[in-house]
Design a protein around this motif. Structure first.
Motif, PDB file in Angstrom:
ATOM      1  N   GLU A  10       0.570  -1.204  -0.135  1.00 29.42           N
ATOM      2  CA  GLU A  10      -0.062   0.101   0.046  1.00 29.42           C
ATOM      3  C   GLU A  10       0.807   1.308   0.201  1.00 29.42           C
ATOM      4  O   GLU A  10       0.629   2.252  -0.672  1.00 29.42           O
ATOM      5  N   ARG A  11       1.851   1.182   0.696  1.00 25.20           N
ATOM      6  CA  ARG A  11       2.881   2.475   0.713  1.00 25.20           C
ATOM      7  C   ARG A  11       3.434   2.633  -0.739  1.00 25.20           C
ATOM      8  O   ARG A  11       3.603   3.920  -1.078  1.00 25.20           O
ATOM      9  N   MET A  12       3.808   1.428  -1.356  1.00 31.36           N
ATOM     10  CA  MET A  12       4.324   1.623  -2.610  1.00 31.36           C
ATOM     11  C   MET A  12       3.349   2.142  -3.552  1.00 31.36           C
ATOM     12  O   MET A  12       3.803   3.024  -4.630  1.00 31.36           O
ATOM     13  N   VAL A  13       2.343   1.779  -3.490  1.00 30.83           N
ATOM     14  CA  VAL A  13       1.067   2.068  -4.483  1.00 30.83           C
ATOM     15  C   VAL A  13       0.943   3.745  -4.184  1.00 30.83           C
ATOM     16  O   VAL A  13       0.815   4.609  -5.072  1.00 30.83           O
ATOM     17  N   ARG A  14       0.708   4.208  -2.934  1.00 26.51           N
ATOM     18  CA  ARG A  14       0.589   5.641  -2.649  1.00 26.51           C
ATOM     19  C   ARG A  14       2.037   6.406  -3.156  1.00 26.51           C
ATOM     20  O   ARG A  14       1.621   7.513  -3.810  1.00 26.51           O
ATOM     21  N   LEU A  15       3.025   5.869  -3.095  1.00 26.22           N
ATOM     22  CA  LEU A  15       4.424   6.591  -3.702  1.00 26.22           C
ATOM     23  C   LEU A  15       4.029   6.490  -5.274  1.00 26.22           C
ATOM     24  O   LEU A  15       4.549   7.554  -5.718  1.00 26.22           O
ATOM     25  N   TRP A  16       3.592   5.633  -5.695  1.00 30.22           N
ATOM     26  CA  TRP A  16       3.520   5.248  -7.189  1.00 30.22           C
ATOM     27  C   TRP A  16       2.545   6.517  -7.808  1.00 30.22           C
ATOM     28  O   TRP A  16       2.828   7.299  -8.456  1.00 30.22           O
ATOM     29  N   ASP A  18       1.400   9.138  -6.291  1.00 27.49           N
ATOM     30  CA  ASP A  18       1.521  10.517  -5.879  1.00 27.49           C
ATOM     31  C   ASP A  18       2.957  10.927  -6.924  1.00 27.49           C
ATOM     32  O   ASP A  18       2.712  12.070  -7.508  1.00 27.49           O
ATOM     33  N   GLU A  19       3.718  10.074  -7.342  1.00 28.07           N
ATOM     34  CA  GLU A  19       4.843  10.360  -8.084  1.00 28.07           C
ATOM     35  C   GLU A  19       4.337  10.692  -9.441  1.00 28.07           C
ATOM     36  O   GLU A  19       4.920  11.342 -10.320  1.00 28.07           O
ATOM     37  N   ASN A  20       3.374   9.604 -10.017  1.00 31.29           N
ATOM     38  CA  ASN A  20       2.624   9.633 -11.327  1.00 31.29           C
ATOM     39  C   ASN A  20       1.999  11.095 -11.456  1.00 31.29           C
ATOM     40  O   ASN A  20       2.167  11.615 -12.401  1.00 31.29           O
ATOM     41  N   ALA A  21       1.458  11.603 -10.466  1.00 29.76           N
ATOM     42  CA  ALA A  21       0.535  12.629 -10.570  1.00 29.76           C
ATOM     43  C   ALA A  21       1.729  14.004 -10.467  1.00 29.76           C
ATOM     44  O   ALA A  21       1.399  14.775 -11.551  1.00 29.76           O
ATOM     45  N   ARG A  22       2.705  13.917  -9.795  1.00 28.66           N
ATOM     46  CA  ARG A  22       3.595  14.993 -10.039  1.00 28.66           C
ATOM     47  C   ARG A  22       4.243  14.976 -11.337  1.00 28.66           C
ATOM     48  O   ARG A  22       4.384  16.016 -11.985  1.00 28.66           O
ATOM     49  N   CYS A  23       4.674  13.585 -11.866  1.00 32.64           N
ATOM     50  CA  CYS A  23       5.389  13.697 -13.155  1.00 32.64           C
ATOM     51  C   CYS A  23       4.177  14.254 -14.492  1.00 32.64           C
ATOM     52  O   CYS A  23       4.631  14.873 -15.139  1.00 32.64           O
ATOM     53  N   LYS A  30       9.881  10.507 -16.820  1.00 28.69           N
ATOM     54  CA  LYS A  30      11.249   9.841 -16.564  1.00 28.69           C
ATOM     55  C   LYS A  30      11.452   9.781 -15.041  1.00 28.69           C
ATOM     56  O   LYS A  30      12.174   8.954 -14.855  1.00 28.69           O
ATOM     57  N   PRO A  31      11.280  10.842 -14.248  1.00 28.90           N
ATOM     58  CA  PRO A  31      11.627  10.744 -12.670  1.00 28.90           C
ATOM     59  C   PRO A  31      10.932   9.404 -12.114  1.00 28.90           C
ATOM     60  O   PRO A  31      11.345   8.829 -11.216  1.00 28.90           O
ATOM     61  N   LEU A  32      10.046   8.785 -12.914  1.00 24.21           N
ATOM     62  CA  LEU A  32       9.242   7.625 -12.301  1.00 24.21           C
ATOM     63  C   LEU A  32      10.140   6.475 -12.493  1.00 24.21           C
ATOM     64  O   LEU A  32      10.262   5.239 -11.613  1.00 24.21           O
ATOM     65  N   ALA A  33      11.549   6.380 -13.224  1.00 21.61           N
ATOM     66  CA  ALA A  33      12.482   5.352 -13.325  1.00 21.61           C
ATOM     67  C   ALA A  33      13.077   5.202 -11.925  1.00 21.61           C
ATOM     68  O   ALA A  33      13.409   3.893 -11.769  1.00 21.61           O
ATOM     69  N   ARG A  34      13.100   5.986 -10.931  1.00 19.85           N
ATOM     70  CA  ARG A  34      13.688   5.620  -9.720  1.00 19.85           C
ATOM     71  C   ARG A  34      12.943   4.722  -8.947  1.00 19.85           C
ATOM     72  O   ARG A  34      13.260   4.127  -8.079  1.00 19.85           O
ATOM     73  N   LEU A  35      11.553   4.303  -9.304  1.00 24.00           N
ATOM     74  CA  LEU A  35      10.817   3.512  -8.731  1.00 24.00           C
ATOM     75  C   LEU A  35      10.720   2.020  -9.267  1.00 24.00           C
ATOM     76  O   LEU A  35       9.973   1.339  -9.037  1.00 24.00           O
ATOM     77  N   TYR A  36      11.772   1.758 -10.163  1.00 24.80           N
ATOM     78  CA  TYR A  36      11.866   0.412 -10.709  1.00 24.80           C
ATOM     79  C   TYR A  36      13.259   0.188 -10.234  1.00 24.80           C
ATOM     80  O   TYR A  36      14.438   0.499 -10.046  1.00 24.80           O
ATOM     81  N   THR A  37      13.533  -1.480 -10.081  1.00 27.68           N
ATOM     82  CA  THR A  37      14.518  -2.062  -9.687  1.00 27.68           C
ATOM     83  C   THR A  37      15.805  -1.920 -10.895  1.00 27.68           C
ATOM     84  O   THR A  37      15.084  -1.481 -11.956  1.00 27.68           O
ATOM     85  N   GLU A  38      16.981  -2.065 -10.548  1.00 25.42           N
ATOM     86  CA  GLU A  38      18.035  -1.668 -11.490  1.00 25.42           C
ATOM     87  C   GLU A  38      17.731  -2.768 -12.584  1.00 25.42           C
ATOM     88  O   GLU A  38      17.981  -2.290 -14.099  1.00 25.42           O
ATOM     89  N   ASP A  39      17.273  -3.929 -12.498  1.00 28.13           N
ATOM     90  CA  ASP A  39      16.980  -4.801 -13.496  1.00 28.13           C
ATOM     91  C   ASP A  39      15.658  -5.087 -14.064  1.00 28.13           C
ATOM     92  O   ASP A  39      15.136  -6.169 -14.824  1.00 28.13           O
TER      93      ASP A  39
END
Length: 183
Positions: A10-16, A18-23, A30-39
């Motif tokens: 639920e915390r991840m979804v809220r973060l996503w 919020d960041e999606n709305a900001r973007c 592109k800033p959403l990329a920080r919410l993905y693992t390196e691979d």
């Protein structure tokens, strides 16, 4: 896949969200990329003969969130529902695709049907993969309607010119040849 605490998902979804709305407000996803693992991997189907796939955070940032979102500045993707499966560590978010342009009657241009993203959680508040789904036929119909009304952004017109050139586009693969399968 291991189970994850529901509160963490639920915390991840809220973060996503919020960041999606900001973007969206920035007109830069592109800033959403920080919410993905390196691979991480991120893909979708673009029709009966083609899939789109990016592999790794850099490709996701540069191609999926960069190149593929060009021309969609000003569009919004309001999430309508989010379903969380803590046992699988997966999330499905159902969203709309709404253009910033309006029809003569004042209603926004919007892709009909259901759009969505299916995510797998990778821990540490990052997705390990994302698969999008939307009605490609309805999207194509909307873009034709917007072309006829001459309301496409200059960025989207340029993107369509590039797509129509026949030149290979990064991340686009003949069905069955992508580096990672959709499923």
């Amino acid at each position: 896949m291991p189970a994850y605490p529901r509160e963490e998902l639920e915390r991840m979804v809220r973060l996503w969200l919020d960041e999606n709305a900001r973007c969206e407000r920035l007109g830069d996803w592109k800033p959403l990329a920080r919410l993905y693992t390196e691979d991480a991997t991120y893909g979708w189907n673009t029709g009966p003969g083609e899939d789109f796939m990016t592999v790794g955070r850099e490709e996701i940032r540069d191609i999926a969130l960069g190149v593929e979102m060009r021309g969609l500045e000003g569009w919004s993707y309001p999430y309508q529902r989010v379903l969380i499966d803590e046992e699988q560590g997966e999330v499905i978010g159902l969203w709309k695709q709404v253009a910033d342009a309006k029809r003569p009657d004042g209603t926004p241009y919007q892709v009909a049907g259901i759009g969505g993203s299916w995510f797998r959680y990778g821990g540490d508040l990052m997705w390990s993969w994302q698969r999008d789904f939307f009605d490609f036929g309805n999207a194509a119909h909307l873009f034709l309607e917007m072309i006829k009304a001459d309301v496409l952004s200059p960025g989207m017109k340029k993107r369509m010119e590039v797509a129509a050139s026949g030149e290979p586009q990064p991340g686009h693969y003949r069905r069955g040849t992508a580096p990672v399968e959709l499923w």
